[in-house]
Design a protein around this motif. Sequence first.
Motif, PDB file in Angstrom:
ATOM      1  N   GLY A  29     -18.019  -9.187 -11.087  1.00 42.28           N
ATOM      2  CA  GLY A  29     -17.624 -10.209 -12.051  1.00 42.28           C
ATOM      3  C   GLY A  29     -18.587 -11.386 -11.980  1.00 42.28           C
ATOM      4  N   LEU A  30     -18.235 -12.475 -12.632  1.00 46.14           N
ATOM      5  CA  LEU A  30     -19.161 -13.600 -12.754  1.00 46.14           C
ATOM      6  C   LEU A  30     -18.840 -14.771 -11.832  1.00 46.14           C
ATOM      7  CD1 LEU A  30     -19.559 -13.641 -16.641  1.00 46.14           C
ATOM      8  CD2 LEU A  30     -20.910 -12.405 -14.932  1.00 46.14           C
ATOM      9  N   VAL A  31     -17.745 -14.675 -11.075  1.00 47.35           N
ATOM     10  CA  VAL A  31     -17.338 -15.785 -10.203  1.00 47.35           C
ATOM     11  C   VAL A  31     -17.411 -15.389  -8.731  1.00 47.35           C
ATOM     12  CG1 VAL A  31     -15.432 -17.315  -9.581  1.00 47.35           C
ATOM     13  CG2 VAL A  31     -15.878 -16.799 -11.994  1.00 47.35           C
ATOM     14  N   ARG A  32     -16.880 -14.221  -8.394  1.00 45.61           N
ATOM     15  CA  ARG A  32     -16.878 -13.779  -7.002  1.00 45.61           C
ATOM     16  C   ARG A  32     -18.251 -13.256  -6.597  1.00 45.61           C
ATOM     17  NH1 ARG A  32     -11.414 -12.378  -5.693  1.00 45.61           N
ATOM     18  NH2 ARG A  32     -10.104 -13.881  -6.818  1.00 45.61           N
ATOM     19  N   GLN A  33     -18.671 -13.562  -5.379  1.00 43.21           N
ATOM     20  CA  GLN A  33     -19.955 -13.067  -4.896  1.00 43.21           C
ATOM     21  C   GLN A  33     -19.838 -11.655  -4.351  1.00 43.21           C
ATOM     22  OE1 GLN A  33     -21.966 -15.743  -2.279  1.00 43.21           O
ATOM     23  NE2 GLN A  33     -22.168 -17.336  -3.831  1.00 43.21           N
ATOM     24  N   GLY A  34     -18.709 -11.358  -3.713  1.00 45.40           N
ATOM     25  CA  GLY A  34     -18.504 -10.021  -3.170  1.00 45.40           C
ATOM     26  C   GLY A  34     -17.571  -9.210  -4.042  1.00 45.40           C
ATOM     27  N   ASN A  35     -17.444  -7.938  -3.706  1.00 40.81           N
ATOM     28  CA  ASN A  35     -16.560  -7.046  -4.449  1.00 40.81           C
ATOM     29  C   ASN A  35     -15.522  -6.471  -3.492  1.00 40.81           C
ATOM     30  OD1 ASN A  35     -15.335  -5.332  -6.234  1.00 40.81           O
ATOM     31  ND2 ASN A  35     -17.202  -4.295  -6.899  1.00 40.81           N
ATOM     32  N   GLU A  36     -14.275  -6.901  -3.652  1.00 42.27           N
ATOM     33  CA  GLU A  36     -13.182  -6.372  -2.827  1.00 42.27           C
ATOM     34  C   GLU A  36     -12.485  -5.199  -3.496  1.00 42.27           C
ATOM     35  OE1 GLU A  36     -11.506  -9.765   0.055  1.00 42.27           O
ATOM     36  OE2 GLU A  36     -10.887 -10.050  -2.022  1.00 42.27           O
ATOM     37  N   ASP A  37     -12.925  -4.832  -4.697  1.00 42.72           N
ATOM     38  CA  ASP A  37     -12.415  -3.629  -5.359  1.00 42.72           C
ATOM     39  C   ASP A  37     -13.110  -2.393  -4.795  1.00 42.72           C
ATOM     40  OD1 ASP A  37     -10.937  -5.256  -7.018  1.00 42.72           O
ATOM     41  OD2 ASP A  37     -11.931  -4.628  -8.866  1.00 42.72           O
ATOM     42  N   ALA A  38     -12.429  -1.257  -4.877  1.00 43.32           N
ATOM     43  CA  ALA A  38     -13.036   0.038  -4.593  1.00 43.32           C
ATOM     44  C   ALA A  38     -12.546   1.013  -5.655  1.00 43.32           C
ATOM     45  CB  ALA A  38     -12.656   0.531  -3.200  1.00 43.32           C
ATOM     46  N   ALA A  39     -13.407   1.944  -6.039  1.00 44.43           N
ATOM     47  CA  ALA A  39     -13.027   2.922  -7.053  1.00 44.43           C
ATOM     48  C   ALA A  39     -13.601   4.282  -6.697  1.00 44.43           C
ATOM     49  CB  ALA A  39     -13.512   2.480  -8.427  1.00 44.43           C
ATOM     50  N   VAL A  44     -12.319  -4.304   3.242  1.00 44.88           N
ATOM     51  CA  VAL A  44     -12.116  -3.262   4.247  1.00 44.88           C
ATOM     52  C   VAL A  44     -10.880  -2.437   3.893  1.00 44.88           C
ATOM     53  CG1 VAL A  44     -11.648  -2.782   6.678  1.00 44.88           C
ATOM     54  CG2 VAL A  44     -13.245  -4.599   6.045  1.00 44.88           C
ATOM     55  N   ALA A  45      -9.826  -3.111   3.465  1.00 45.49           N
ATOM     56  CA  ALA A  45      -8.592  -2.406   3.101  1.00 45.49           C
ATOM     57  C   ALA A  45      -8.802  -1.478   1.915  1.00 45.49           C
ATOM     58  CB  ALA A  45      -7.489  -3.417   2.795  1.00 45.49           C
ATOM     59  N   SER A  46      -9.441  -1.977   0.858  1.00 43.98           N
ATOM     60  CA  SER A  46      -9.627  -1.134  -0.330  1.00 43.98           C
ATOM     61  C   SER A  46     -10.548   0.046  -0.029  1.00 43.98           C
ATOM     62  CB  SER A  46     -10.176  -1.972  -1.490  1.00 43.98           C
ATOM     63  OG  SER A  46     -11.431  -2.533  -1.184  1.00 43.98           O
ATOM     64  N   ALA A  47     -11.621  -0.198   0.717  1.00 41.82           N
ATOM     65  CA  ALA A  47     -12.531   0.893   1.069  1.00 41.82           C
ATOM     66  C   ALA A  47     -11.848   1.927   1.945  1.00 41.82           C
ATOM     67  CB  ALA A  47     -13.768   0.333   1.781  1.00 41.82           C
ATOM     68  N   ALA A  48     -11.046   1.469   2.906  1.00 41.64           N
ATOM     69  CA  ALA A  48     -10.353   2.395   3.798  1.00 41.64           C
ATOM     70  C   ALA A  48      -9.386   3.288   3.026  1.00 41.64           C
ATOM     71  CB  ALA A  48      -9.608   1.617   4.879  1.00 41.64           C
ATOM     72  N   VAL A  49      -8.685   2.708   2.058  1.00 46.76           N
ATOM     73  CA  VAL A  49      -7.727   3.488   1.272  1.00 46.76           C
ATOM     74  C   VAL A  49      -8.437   4.530   0.416  1.00 46.76           C
ATOM     75  CG1 VAL A  49      -6.136   3.317  -0.698  1.00 46.76           C
ATOM     76  CG2 VAL A  49      -5.845   1.834   1.288  1.00 46.76           C
ATOM     77  N   ILE A  50      -9.509   4.133  -0.262  1.00 46.17           N
ATOM     78  CA  ILE A  50     -10.237   5.084  -1.105  1.00 46.17           C
ATOM     79  C   ILE A  50     -10.886   6.170  -0.263  1.00 46.17           C
ATOM     80  CG2 ILE A  50     -12.204   5.349  -2.659  1.00 46.17           C
ATOM     81  CD1 ILE A  50      -9.730   4.135  -3.983  1.00 46.17           C
ATOM     82  N   GLU A  51     -11.504   5.777   0.852  1.00 47.45           N
ATOM     83  CA  GLU A  51     -12.148   6.751   1.727  1.00 47.45           C
ATOM     84  C   GLU A  51     -11.142   7.785   2.231  1.00 47.45           C
ATOM     85  OE1 GLU A  51     -14.989   8.649   4.256  1.00 47.45           O
ATOM     86  OE2 GLU A  51     -15.194   7.351   2.500  1.00 47.45           O
ATOM     87  N   THR A  52      -9.936   7.346   2.591  1.00 49.08           N
ATOM     88  CA  THR A  52      -8.918   8.267   3.086  1.00 49.08           C
ATOM     89  C   THR A  52      -8.342   9.113   1.958  1.00 49.08           C
ATOM     90  OG1 THR A  52      -8.336   6.641   4.786  1.00 49.08           O
ATOM     91  CG2 THR A  52      -6.775   8.422   4.401  1.00 49.08           C
ATOM     92  N   LEU A  53      -8.103   8.484   0.817  1.00 50.28           N
ATOM     93  CA  LEU A  53      -7.455   9.171  -0.294  1.00 50.28           C
ATOM     94  C   LEU A  53      -8.303  10.309  -0.841  1.00 50.28           C
ATOM     95  CD1 LEU A  53      -4.707   8.515  -1.739  1.00 50.28           C
ATOM     96  CD2 LEU A  53      -6.084   7.595  -3.598  1.00 50.28           C
ATOM     97  N   ARG A  54      -9.614  10.185  -0.783  1.00 47.89           N
ATOM     98  CA  ARG A  54     -10.463  11.200  -1.398  1.00 47.89           C
ATOM     99  C   ARG A  54     -10.336  12.560  -0.716  1.00 47.89           C
ATOM    100  NH1 ARG A  54     -16.834  10.569   0.110  1.00 47.89           N
ATOM    101  NH2 ARG A  54     -16.646  10.388   2.372  1.00 47.89           N
ATOM    102  N   ALA A  55      -9.706  12.600   0.443  1.00 46.63           N
ATOM    103  CA  ALA A  55      -9.486  13.884   1.109  1.00 46.63           C
ATOM    104  C   ALA A  55      -8.581  14.804   0.284  1.00 46.63           C
ATOM    105  CB  ALA A  55      -8.875  13.660   2.497  1.00 46.63           C
ATOM    106  N   CYS A  56      -7.802  14.231  -0.645  1.00 48.89           N
ATOM    107  CA  CYS A  56      -6.923  15.071  -1.468  1.00 48.89           C
ATOM    108  C   CYS A  56      -7.578  15.446  -2.793  1.00 48.89           C
ATOM    109  CB  CYS A  56      -5.575  14.397  -1.703  1.00 48.89           C
ATOM    110  SG  CYS A  56      -5.578  13.035  -2.893  1.00 48.89           S
ATOM    111  N   ASP A  57      -8.891  15.169  -2.939  1.00 45.63           N
ATOM    112  CA  ASP A  57      -9.607  15.505  -4.171  1.00 45.63           C
ATOM    113  C   ASP A  57      -9.967  16.983  -4.173  1.00 45.63           C
ATOM    114  OD1 ASP A  57     -10.991  15.454  -6.535  1.00 45.63           O
ATOM    115  OD2 ASP A  57     -12.760  14.445  -5.716  1.00 45.63           O
ATOM    116  N   SER A  58      -8.956  17.811  -4.363  1.00 44.30           N
ATOM    117  CA  SER A  58      -9.154  19.260  -4.355  1.00 44.30           C
ATOM    118  C   SER A  58      -8.099  19.914  -5.237  1.00 44.30           C
ATOM    119  CB  SER A  58      -9.060  19.807  -2.923  1.00 44.30           C
ATOM    120  OG  SER A  58      -7.783  19.521  -2.366  1.00 44.30           O
ATOM    121  N   VAL A  59      -8.266  21.185  -5.491  1.00 47.97           N
ATOM    122  CA  VAL A  59      -7.320  21.907  -6.343  1.00 47.97           C
ATOM    123  C   VAL A  59      -5.976  22.020  -5.637  1.00 47.97           C
ATOM    124  CG1 VAL A  59      -6.824  24.087  -7.492  1.00 47.97           C
ATOM    125  CG2 VAL A  59      -9.155  23.203  -7.453  1.00 47.97           C
TER     126      VAL A  59
END
Length: 253
Positions: A16-26, A47-62
Amino acid sequence: MTTLVTLRAAAASVPGLVRQGNEDAAYAGRRLLAVADGMGGHAAGEVASAAVIETLRACDSVAAPGELLEALARAVTAANAEVAHRVAEDPARLGMGTTLTAMLWSDGQVALVHIGDSRAFRLRGGVFRRLTEDHVMGNLVSNAGELAPVLTRYLDGRPDRSPDLGLRELQPGDRYLLCSDGLSPVVADPAIREVLAAAGDAAAAVRQLVDLAEEAGGPDNISVIVADAEETDEDVSAEPVMLGSAAAGMLTR
Protein backbone atom coordinates in the motif's frame (compact mmCIF):
# COMPACT_ATOMS: atom_id res chain seq x y z
CA MET A 1 -13.99 -38.10 -20.44
CA THR A 2 -14.86 -36.49 -17.11
CA THR A 3 -15.49 -32.74 -17.05
CA LEU A 4 -14.09 -30.98 -14.00
CA VAL A 5 -14.89 -27.60 -12.52
CA THR A 6 -11.75 -25.93 -11.22
CA LEU A 7 -10.56 -22.49 -10.16
CA ARG A 8 -7.92 -20.52 -12.03
CA ALA A 9 -6.55 -17.70 -9.91
CA ALA A 10 -4.38 -14.60 -9.96
CA ALA A 11 -3.05 -12.89 -6.85
CA ALA A 12 -1.18 -9.83 -5.58
CA SER A 13 -0.02 -8.57 -2.19
CA VAL A 14 1.50 -5.08 -1.86
CA PRO A 15 2.31 -2.81 1.12
CA GLY A 16 0.00 0.00 0.00
CA LEU A 17 0.99 3.66 0.09
CA VAL A 18 1.27 4.26 3.85
CA ARG A 19 2.75 1.15 5.47
CA GLN A 20 6.41 0.40 4.85
CA GLY A 21 6.14 -3.31 5.57
CA ASN A 22 3.64 -5.93 4.52
CA GLU A 23 1.94 -7.90 7.31
CA ASP A 24 -0.39 -9.59 4.81
CA ALA A 25 0.33 -13.04 3.41
CA ALA A 26 -1.37 -14.71 0.46
CA TYR A 27 -1.27 -18.09 -1.25
CA ALA A 28 -2.68 -19.18 -4.60
CA GLY A 29 -2.15 -22.88 -5.14
CA ARG A 30 -3.47 -25.86 -7.05
CA ARG A 31 -6.40 -26.48 -4.70
CA LEU A 32 -6.06 -23.79 -2.05
CA LEU A 33 -6.46 -20.02 -1.98
CA ALA A 34 -5.77 -18.05 1.20
CA VAL A 35 -5.36 -14.50 2.51
CA ALA A 36 -4.08 -13.70 6.01
CA ASP A 37 -3.76 -10.20 7.49
CA GLY A 38 -1.30 -10.10 10.36
CA MET A 39 -1.67 -7.80 13.32
CA GLY A 40 0.51 -6.84 16.22
CA GLY A 41 2.96 -4.34 14.78
CA HIS A 42 6.11 -4.74 16.84
CA ALA A 43 4.61 -7.98 18.12
CA ALA A 44 5.25 -9.39 14.62
CA GLY A 45 1.97 -9.59 12.74
CA GLU A 46 3.93 -10.54 9.64
CA VAL A 47 5.26 -13.59 11.49
CA ALA A 48 1.73 -14.71 12.36
CA SER A 49 0.35 -14.33 8.84
CA ALA A 50 3.37 -16.04 7.26
CA ALA A 51 3.24 -18.90 9.76
CA VAL A 52 -0.45 -19.52 9.05
CA ILE A 53 -0.04 -19.51 5.27
CA GLU A 54 3.10 -21.65 5.41
CA THR A 55 1.30 -24.24 7.56
CA LEU A 56 -1.99 -24.10 5.68
CA ARG A 57 -0.43 -24.85 2.30
CA ALA A 58 0.17 -28.43 3.45
CA CYS A 59 -3.50 -29.09 2.63
CA ASP A 60 -3.08 -27.88 -0.98
CA SER A 61 -3.79 -31.29 -2.47
CA VAL A 62 -6.62 -33.33 -3.93
CA ALA A 63 -9.26 -34.23 -1.34
CA ALA A 64 -12.56 -36.03 -1.75
CA PRO A 65 -15.51 -33.59 -1.68
CA GLY A 66 -16.79 -35.22 1.49
CA GLU A 67 -13.45 -34.56 3.21
CA LEU A 68 -12.92 -30.91 2.27
CA LEU A 69 -14.30 -29.34 5.44
CA GLU A 70 -12.46 -31.74 7.72
CA ALA A 71 -9.18 -31.27 5.83
CA LEU A 72 -9.46 -27.48 5.96
CA ALA A 73 -10.45 -27.48 9.63
CA ARG A 74 -7.45 -29.64 10.53
CA ALA A 75 -5.14 -27.35 8.59
CA VAL A 76 -6.44 -24.25 10.39
CA THR A 77 -6.01 -25.95 13.77
CA ALA A 78 -2.41 -26.78 12.83
CA ALA A 79 -1.83 -23.22 11.62
CA ASN A 80 -3.13 -21.76 14.86
CA ALA A 81 -0.88 -24.11 16.81
CA GLU A 82 2.07 -22.87 14.75
CA VAL A 83 1.25 -19.30 15.78
CA ALA A 84 1.38 -20.44 19.41
CA HIS A 85 4.75 -22.06 18.72
CA ARG A 86 6.14 -18.85 17.22
CA VAL A 87 4.98 -16.89 20.28
CA ALA A 88 6.62 -19.41 22.60
CA GLU A 89 9.91 -18.95 20.72
CA ASP A 90 9.93 -15.20 21.40
CA PRO A 91 7.89 -13.61 24.22
CA ALA A 92 8.09 -10.26 22.38
CA ARG A 93 5.60 -11.73 19.93
CA LEU A 94 2.90 -12.10 22.59
CA GLY A 95 -0.21 -10.41 21.22
CA MET A 96 0.45 -11.11 17.55
CA GLY A 97 -2.28 -12.68 15.47
CA THR A 98 -3.78 -12.89 12.01
CA THR A 99 -7.04 -13.08 10.14
CA LEU A 100 -7.59 -15.90 7.66
CA THR A 101 -9.95 -16.37 4.74
CA ALA A 102 -9.29 -19.43 2.60
CA MET A 103 -10.90 -21.75 0.05
CA LEU A 104 -10.11 -25.41 -0.63
CA TRP A 105 -11.84 -27.02 -3.60
CA SER A 106 -12.33 -30.40 -5.30
CA ASP A 107 -14.71 -31.84 -7.91
CA GLY A 108 -17.05 -28.86 -8.10
CA GLN A 109 -17.22 -28.16 -4.38
CA VAL A 110 -15.38 -25.56 -2.32
CA ALA A 111 -14.85 -25.33 1.44
CA LEU A 112 -14.56 -21.81 2.85
CA VAL A 113 -12.96 -20.94 6.18
CA HIS A 114 -13.02 -17.46 7.68
CA ILE A 115 -11.93 -15.74 10.86
CA GLY A 116 -11.33 -12.01 11.28
CA ASP A 117 -12.12 -9.22 8.84
CA SER A 118 -10.53 -10.30 5.58
CA ARG A 119 -13.34 -11.04 3.14
CA ALA A 120 -14.61 -13.40 0.45
CA PHE A 121 -16.99 -12.41 -2.35
CA ARG A 122 -18.65 -14.22 -5.25
CA LEU A 123 -19.99 -12.95 -8.54
CA ARG A 124 -22.44 -15.44 -10.05
CA GLY A 125 -24.76 -14.67 -12.92
CA GLY A 126 -24.30 -10.95 -12.34
CA VAL A 127 -25.22 -11.23 -8.65
CA PHE A 128 -22.47 -9.98 -6.33
CA ARG A 129 -22.49 -11.44 -2.82
CA ARG A 130 -20.23 -11.23 0.20
CA LEU A 131 -19.69 -14.72 1.60
CA THR A 132 -18.15 -13.77 4.96
CA GLU A 133 -19.09 -11.67 7.95
CA ASP A 134 -16.46 -9.59 9.72
CA HIS A 135 -15.69 -10.77 13.23
CA VAL A 136 -15.62 -7.29 14.74
CA MET A 137 -17.16 -5.57 17.74
CA GLY A 138 -19.57 -3.59 15.57
CA ASN A 139 -21.28 -6.80 14.47
CA LEU A 140 -21.78 -7.89 18.09
CA VAL A 141 -22.72 -4.63 19.82
CA SER A 142 -24.99 -2.08 18.15
CA ASN A 143 -23.48 0.90 19.99
CA ALA A 144 -19.82 -0.12 19.71
CA GLY A 145 -18.83 3.35 18.50
CA GLU A 146 -15.08 3.72 18.04
CA LEU A 147 -14.64 0.06 19.01
CA ALA A 148 -16.73 -1.11 16.03
CA PRO A 149 -13.73 -2.23 13.89
CA VAL A 150 -11.97 -4.03 16.75
CA LEU A 151 -11.54 -7.72 15.95
CA THR A 152 -13.31 -10.21 18.18
CA ARG A 153 -11.97 -13.38 16.53
CA TYR A 154 -8.65 -14.15 14.86
CA LEU A 155 -5.85 -16.72 15.02
CA ASP A 156 -3.43 -15.94 17.85
CA GLY A 157 -2.43 -19.39 19.04
CA ARG A 158 -5.06 -19.73 21.73
CA PRO A 159 -6.91 -23.06 21.45
CA ASP A 160 -10.43 -21.60 21.65
CA ARG A 161 -10.31 -19.90 18.24
CA SER A 162 -13.45 -20.77 16.23
CA PRO A 163 -13.45 -19.92 12.51
CA ASP A 164 -16.55 -20.07 10.34
CA LEU A 165 -16.59 -23.10 8.01
CA GLY A 166 -18.94 -23.82 5.12
CA LEU A 167 -19.25 -25.90 1.95
CA ARG A 168 -20.45 -24.46 -1.37
CA GLU A 169 -20.97 -25.59 -4.94
CA LEU A 170 -18.72 -24.32 -7.71
CA GLN A 171 -20.47 -23.35 -10.92
CA PRO A 172 -18.74 -22.54 -14.22
CA GLY A 173 -18.66 -18.78 -14.65
CA ASP A 174 -18.36 -18.02 -10.94
CA ARG A 175 -15.76 -15.41 -10.05
CA TYR A 176 -14.44 -15.34 -6.48
CA LEU A 177 -12.50 -12.67 -4.61
CA LEU A 178 -10.51 -13.08 -1.41
CA CYS A 179 -9.01 -9.90 0.03
CA SER A 180 -7.59 -8.24 3.08
CA ASP A 181 -9.10 -5.05 4.48
CA GLY A 182 -6.62 -3.03 2.46
CA LEU A 183 -9.08 -3.50 -0.41
CA SER A 184 -12.49 -3.85 1.21
CA PRO A 185 -13.85 -1.62 2.76
CA VAL A 186 -11.30 0.91 1.42
CA VAL A 187 -12.92 0.39 -1.99
CA ALA A 188 -16.73 0.29 -1.89
CA ASP A 189 -18.52 -2.93 -2.83
CA PRO A 190 -20.20 -1.47 -5.96
CA ALA A 191 -16.80 -0.51 -7.38
CA ILE A 192 -15.42 -3.97 -6.60
CA ARG A 193 -18.40 -5.59 -8.31
CA GLU A 194 -17.92 -3.43 -11.39
CA VAL A 195 -14.32 -4.60 -11.76
CA LEU A 196 -15.17 -8.26 -11.24
CA ALA A 197 -17.99 -8.06 -13.78
CA ALA A 198 -15.98 -6.26 -16.45
CA ALA A 199 -12.40 -7.59 -16.21
CA GLY A 200 -11.48 -9.99 -18.99
CA ASP A 201 -9.60 -12.39 -16.72
CA ALA A 202 -8.56 -12.87 -13.11
CA ALA A 203 -5.17 -11.19 -13.57
CA ALA A 204 -6.74 -8.05 -15.03
CA ALA A 205 -9.23 -7.93 -12.16
CA VAL A 206 -6.42 -8.19 -9.59
CA ARG A 207 -4.47 -5.34 -11.19
CA GLN A 208 -7.52 -3.10 -11.36
CA LEU A 209 -8.55 -3.78 -7.75
CA VAL A 210 -5.07 -3.02 -6.42
CA ASP A 211 -5.05 0.20 -8.46
CA LEU A 212 -8.42 1.22 -6.97
CA ALA A 213 -7.18 0.61 -3.42
CA GLU A 214 -4.08 2.72 -4.06
CA GLU A 215 -6.12 5.46 -5.71
CA ALA A 216 -8.18 5.52 -2.48
CA GLY A 217 -4.98 6.26 -0.55
CA GLY A 218 -3.66 2.74 0.02
CA PRO A 219 -3.85 3.15 3.81
CA ASP A 220 -3.15 -0.52 4.56
CA ASN A 221 -1.50 -3.56 3.03
CA ILE A 222 -3.48 -4.81 0.02
CA SER A 223 -3.87 -8.52 -0.75
CA VAL A 224 -6.16 -9.68 -3.53
CA ILE A 225 -6.91 -13.09 -5.04
CA VAL A 226 -9.40 -13.43 -7.90
CA ALA A 227 -10.37 -16.91 -9.10
CA ASP A 228 -12.55 -17.99 -12.01
CA ALA A 229 -14.49 -21.28 -12.00
CA GLU A 230 -14.03 -23.06 -15.32
CA GLU A 231 -14.92 -26.39 -16.85
CA THR A 232 -11.96 -28.41 -18.03
CA ASP A 233 -11.33 -31.93 -19.33
CA GLU A 234 -8.05 -32.21 -17.46
CA ASP A 235 -6.77 -30.95 -14.14
CA VAL A 236 -4.11 -28.44 -15.23
CA SER A 237 -3.08 -26.20 -12.34
CA ALA A 238 -0.61 -23.35 -12.18
CA GLU A 239 2.40 -23.47 -9.89
CA PRO A 240 1.60 -22.29 -6.34
CA VAL A 241 2.45 -18.69 -5.48
CA MET A 242 3.22 -17.28 -2.03
CA LEU A 243 3.06 -13.53 -1.57
CA GLY A 244 3.53 -10.84 1.05
CA SER A 245 5.09 -11.93 4.32
CA ALA A 246 4.88 -15.57 3.21
CA ALA A 247 7.00 -14.99 0.11
CA ALA A 248 10.25 -16.94 -0.20
CA GLY A 249 12.90 -15.59 2.12
CA MET A 250 10.48 -13.55 4.24
CA LEU A 251 9.44 -16.18 6.75
CA THR A 252 10.78 -15.21 10.17
CA ARG A 253 11.37 -17.58 13.05
